[in-house]
Design an enzyme around this catalytic site. Sequence first.
Site, PDB file in Angstrom:
ATOM      1  CE  LYS A 204      -4.262  -1.918   1.808  1.00 22.38           C
ATOM      2  NZ  LYS A 204      -4.974  -1.629   0.554  1.00 22.38           N
ATOM      3  CE  LYS A 299     -12.042 -10.709   1.952  1.00 24.93           C
ATOM      4  NZ  LYS A 299     -11.340 -10.739   3.258  1.00 24.93           N
ATOM      5  CE  LYS A 302     -16.763  -1.711   3.462  1.00 26.42           C
ATOM      6  NZ  LYS A 302     -16.793  -1.177   4.839  1.00 26.42           N
TER       7      LYS A 302
END
Length: 435
Positions: A204, A299, A302
């Site tokens: 990230k 997966k 959001k």
Amino acid sequence: MGRSPLLIFCNTTTASSFSSRFLPLSSSSSSSMLRGGISYSSYLNKLRPIRGGGGGLRAAITTNVNAFRCNCTTSSSSAASSSDTSSPSSSSIKKRIVSGVQPTGSVHLGNYLGAIKNWVSLQNTYETLFFIVDLHAITLPYEAQQLAIATRTTAAIYLACGVDTSKASVFVQSHVRAHAELMWLLSSATPIGWLNKMIQFKEKSRKAGDENVGAALLTYPVLMASDILLYQSDLVPVGEDQKQHLEMTRDLAERVNYLYGGRKWKKLGGRGGAIFKVPEPLIPPAGARVMSLTDGLSKMSKSAPSEQSRINLLDPKDVIVNKIKRCKTDSFPGLEFDNPERPECNNLLSVYQIITGKTKEEVTQECRDMNWGTFKPLLTDALIHHLHPIQVRYKEIISDSAYLDKVLVEGAAKASSIADATLNNVYQAMGFLRR
């Protein structure tokens, strides 16, 4: 570390604990004895070969998969294959489960089928506390004006999905200050090297650009450990994206127990012994992992840039129709489960199975000879039928702000009474002067 962590911790008595790893502050610690009369050096040398990259946890999970398999399933077929060692007996103390979802974006089908749907049945058997993890939601850029709104929306969805406040407590993570306080205390005992090795932080931070990454993204696993250890949790669900987090939580629990527990704590007026229980993995129910509508290998999330990738629980009928009509499929004849070359087919069939409550065998028999043109409308109708009462109930709850506020205040009070006991023990064991 993702935008939508799901946490489930059960307060229950388990069988034997599998191996945890932790590091001493100095070489002088190596002669100390751990529980069971094992020397620190022997303990560490025994475990050193499996440490790193989550490998130790994976090995432990393989060894203990039958001992700690969740009996909380989303389909009857998975219940039959699960070992029910964590289910409470009629003569045992009621067990505790704590779980949460982030208030970022809309709660989607993956959140619902992977966690929230199970809560409705769990609350009948366990002591249950379900929270909205708003502190986790600020580790990446977010809209401050939307955080409170999203938090209330998520709480209302919990209730709309069937969480019963006469059986379960619903609260907001930031309303229980012990979460943040314990995180700071645990941060002092967390080696920076552990955090630098976290895979999701690397991924990230690389996407966001290292110079723009906040410190919270690095220390996120410490907050997750606090969420788990604060309630003296014995079991934690282990998904592919959370194995390394659980390993670090176990390491941290053992490290704090060694540094501050036992006789050291007793000399400060405490009860002595372990400060934290060391959590074990809880194997998630089969079929609860919902994948993206645009990529059957990813997966449902959001944080995915495309709304087309997920079904949100509050999506109106026409949106659901459009998303299913446009979702990724394949050109193979017929429909089947478990073909590695057909991840999208397996995902859509699994969603249909869970939503309808049918067994895998029943869905296989029903859909074996169907084509996508026949199956997609079938799946769409099932989703709309299942989500409609949730959406109706949600509108009722979100419009009654006084009721929702009352639920959150009462839930936070109950959670605080449990969390404060743990936090006070940690303050005492670490030598703080208390008022």
